[in-house]
Design a protein around this motif. Structure first.
Motif, PDB file in Angstrom:
ATOM      1  N   ALA A  68       3.852  -5.489  38.271  1.00  0.00           N
ATOM      2  CA  ALA A  68       5.046  -5.689  38.521  1.00  0.00           C
ATOM      3  C   ALA A  68       5.437  -5.521  39.476  1.00  0.00           C
ATOM      4  N   LEU A  69       4.710  -4.865  40.596  1.00  0.00           N
ATOM      5  CA  LEU A  69       5.235  -4.560  42.130  1.00  0.00           C
ATOM      6  C   LEU A  69       4.943  -6.004  42.870  1.00  0.00           C
ATOM      7  N   VAL A  70       3.604  -6.983  42.618  1.00  0.00           N
ATOM      8  CA  VAL A  70       3.323  -7.957  43.296  1.00  0.00           C
ATOM      9  C   VAL A  70       4.460  -8.989  42.753  1.00  0.00           C
ATOM     10  N   ASP A  71       5.572  -9.062  41.222  1.00  0.00           N
ATOM     11  CA  ASP A  71       6.192  -9.726  40.287  1.00  0.00           C
ATOM     12  C   ASP A  71       7.946  -9.208  41.754  1.00  0.00           C
ATOM     13  N   ALA A  72       7.976  -8.531  41.922  1.00  0.00           N
ATOM     14  CA  ALA A  72       8.627  -7.696  42.399  1.00  0.00           C
ATOM     15  C   ALA A  72       9.289  -8.335  44.109  1.00  0.00           C
ATOM     16  N   ALA A  73       8.339  -8.351  44.335  1.00  0.00           N
ATOM     17  CA  ALA A  73       7.987  -8.541  46.166  1.00  0.00           C
ATOM     18  C   ALA A  73       9.110 -10.460  46.458  1.00  0.00           C
ATOM     19  N   ALA A  74       8.468 -10.969  45.184  1.00  0.00           N
ATOM     20  CA  ALA A  74       9.598 -12.698  45.454  1.00  0.00           C
ATOM     21  C   ALA A  74      10.388 -12.230  44.998  1.00  0.00           C
ATOM     22  N   THR A  75      11.130 -11.569  43.775  1.00  0.00           N
ATOM     23  CA  THR A  75      12.910 -11.648  43.222  1.00  0.00           C
ATOM     24  C   THR A  75      13.128 -10.863  44.710  1.00  0.00           C
ATOM     25  N   LEU A  76      12.305  -9.853  45.179  1.00  0.00           N
ATOM     26  CA  LEU A  76      13.545  -8.667  46.681  1.00  0.00           C
ATOM     27  C   LEU A  76      13.795  -9.976  47.802  1.00  0.00           C
ATOM     28  N   ALA A  77      12.180 -10.701  48.379  1.00  0.00           N
ATOM     29  CA  ALA A  77      12.794 -11.698  49.659  1.00  0.00           C
ATOM     30  C   ALA A  77      13.567 -13.113  49.103  1.00  0.00           C
ATOM     31  N   ALA A  78      13.533 -12.862  47.367  1.00  0.00           N
ATOM     32  CA  ALA A  78      14.773 -14.303  46.969  1.00  0.00           C
ATOM     33  C   ALA A  78      15.671 -13.738  46.983  1.00  0.00           C
ATOM     34  N   GLU A  79      16.009 -11.754  47.003  1.00  0.00           N
ATOM     35  CA  GLU A  79      17.458 -11.608  46.896  1.00  0.00           C
ATOM     36  C   GLU A  79      18.427 -10.873  48.512  1.00  0.00           C
ATOM     37  N   HIS A  80      17.536 -10.826  49.485  1.00  0.00           N
ATOM     38  CA  HIS A  80      17.890  -9.986  50.823  1.00  0.00           C
ATOM     39  C   HIS A  80      17.544 -10.410  51.545  1.00  0.00           C
ATOM     40  N   ASP A  81      17.909  -9.642  52.890  1.00  0.00           N
ATOM     41  CA  ASP A  81      17.306 -10.125  53.799  1.00  0.00           C
ATOM     42  C   ASP A  81      15.499  -9.862  54.047  1.00  0.00           C
ATOM     43  N   PRO A  82      14.896  -9.839  54.773  1.00  0.00           N
ATOM     44  CA  PRO A  82      13.557  -9.820  55.231  1.00  0.00           C
ATOM     45  C   PRO A  82      13.403  -7.836  54.997  1.00  0.00           C
ATOM     46  N   ASP A 118      -9.481  -4.989  42.182  1.00  0.00           N
ATOM     47  CA  ASP A 118      -9.107  -6.517  41.398  1.00  0.00           C
ATOM     48  C   ASP A 118      -6.944  -6.236  41.789  1.00  0.00           C
ATOM     49  N   SER A 119      -7.477  -5.221  42.245  1.00  0.00           N
ATOM     50  CA  SER A 119      -5.136  -4.972  43.001  1.00  0.00           C
ATOM     51  C   SER A 119      -5.148  -5.726  44.265  1.00  0.00           C
ATOM     52  N   HIS A 120      -6.418  -5.218  45.033  1.00  0.00           N
ATOM     53  CA  HIS A 120      -5.969  -5.362  46.661  1.00  0.00           C
ATOM     54  C   HIS A 120      -5.526  -7.141  47.097  1.00  0.00           C
ATOM     55  N   GLY A 121      -5.768  -7.925  46.505  1.00  0.00           N
ATOM     56  CA  GLY A 121      -5.605  -8.990  46.621  1.00  0.00           C
ATOM     57  C   GLY A 121      -3.879  -9.719  46.292  1.00  0.00           C
ATOM     58  N   PRO A 122      -3.649  -9.104  45.306  1.00  0.00           N
ATOM     59  CA  PRO A 122      -2.130  -9.201  44.926  1.00  0.00           C
ATOM     60  C   PRO A 122      -1.034  -8.549  45.170  1.00  0.00           C
ATOM     61  N   ILE A 123      -1.479  -7.787  45.435  1.00  0.00           N
ATOM     62  CA  ILE A 123      -0.453  -6.313  46.957  1.00  0.00           C
ATOM     63  C   ILE A 123      -0.315  -6.701  47.753  1.00  0.00           C
ATOM     64  N   GLY A 124      -1.233  -7.250  48.624  1.00  0.00           N
ATOM     65  CA  GLY A 124      -1.679  -7.538  50.335  1.00  0.00           C
ATOM     66  C   GLY A 124      -0.974  -9.146  50.786  1.00  0.00           C
ATOM     67  N   ASP A 125      -1.091 -10.043  48.805  1.00  0.00           N
ATOM     68  CA  ASP A 125      -0.958 -11.128  49.261  1.00  0.00           C
ATOM     69  C   ASP A 125       0.913 -11.198  49.826  1.00  0.00           C
ATOM     70  N   ALA A 126       1.351 -10.352  48.141  1.00  0.00           N
ATOM     71  CA  ALA A 126       2.929  -9.625  48.317  1.00  0.00           C
ATOM     72  C   ALA A 126       3.028  -9.137  49.608  1.00  0.00           C
ATOM     73  N   MET A 127       2.696  -8.685  50.099  1.00  0.00           N
ATOM     74  CA  MET A 127       3.059  -7.639  51.194  1.00  0.00           C
ATOM     75  C   MET A 127       2.911  -8.457  52.763  1.00  0.00           C
ATOM     76  N   THR A 128       2.328  -9.542  52.670  1.00  0.00           N
ATOM     77  CA  THR A 128       2.098 -10.858  53.271  1.00  0.00           C
ATOM     78  C   THR A 128       3.043 -11.483  53.242  1.00  0.00           C
ATOM     79  N   ALA A 129       3.655 -11.791  51.946  1.00  0.00           N
ATOM     80  CA  ALA A 129       5.238 -13.070  51.813  1.00  0.00           C
ATOM     81  C   ALA A 129       6.138 -12.166  52.660  1.00  0.00           C
ATOM     82  N   LEU A 130       5.980 -10.987  52.207  1.00  0.00           N
ATOM     83  CA  LEU A 130       7.256 -10.179  52.913  1.00  0.00           C
ATOM     84  C   LEU A 130       7.160  -9.786  54.429  1.00  0.00           C
ATOM     85  N   LEU A 131       5.848  -9.364  54.600  1.00  0.00           N
ATOM     86  CA  LEU A 131       6.442  -9.170  56.875  1.00  0.00           C
ATOM     87  C   LEU A 131       6.401 -10.502  57.007  1.00  0.00           C
TER      88      LEU A 131
END
Length: 183
Positions: A68-82, A118-131
């Protein structure tokens, strides 16, 4: 070979069990399986058919939160400024950390290490995209990376239940302020 399909009522029971466990972990560091079964409206046998051990249930709660956290990053990035997307994602991180704190205290070290890896990769990827979006816009520091932020956020898992409300949001605000570029 295909994965066997589950009956709709079995899927519903599993989802209710996971939601009840998540709610229990958000409010306490202790997970009592009989209380989870009761809150989910299922019997002990149903709970154990889906989750033979307490660790199995905790692992599934944790995996769902990561997804859910990883999915939220992409949704929030599409809906808001960085910067707004990152701030709102940090709110979700706080919720995730509250449950993670409960899982951490309830799961033995060996199971926890596997879940964490198992979680650090997807969360790190989502955070990298937002950053990266904030860096491209010029609102976030160019020298910060996902690992920096993840290391700074680990303190959230150390907050006691009593400290959560007064500190978690403030700590994330301080972190976000530190990530902003200075005029």
């Amino acid at each position: 070979m295909t994965t066997p399909r589950r009956r709709a009522d079995a899927v519903d029971n599993r989802d209710r069990i996971i939601k009840a466990a998540r709610a229990a972990l958000a409010n306490s560091d202790e997970l009592r399986l009989n209380a989870v079964a009761k809150a989910a409206g299922v019997g002990q046998g149903t709970l154990y058919r889906h989750f033979p051990t307490r660790e199995d249930l905790l692992a599934e709660v944790y995996r769902r939160d990561v997804d859910a956290l990883v999915d939220a990053a992409a949704t929030l990035a599409a809906e808001h400024d960085p910067l707004t997307a990152l701030a709102r994602w940090f709110d979700r991180i706080a919720d995730y950390a509250r449950v993670k704190r409960g899982v951490l205290s309830a799961v033995d070290a060996g199971v926890w290490q596997g879940l964490s890896a198992d979680s650090h990769g997807p969360i790190g990827d989502a955070m990298t995209a937002l950053l990266d979006a904030g860096k491209a816009e010029g609102t976030l520091r160019a020298d910060a990376d996902a690992r920096d932020v993840m290391l700074l956020m680990t303190g959230l898992t150390r907050l006691t239940a009593a400290e959560w409300e007064p500190r978690a949001g403030r700590l994330l605000d301080i972190l976000l302020d530190g990530l902003r570029t200075k005029p």
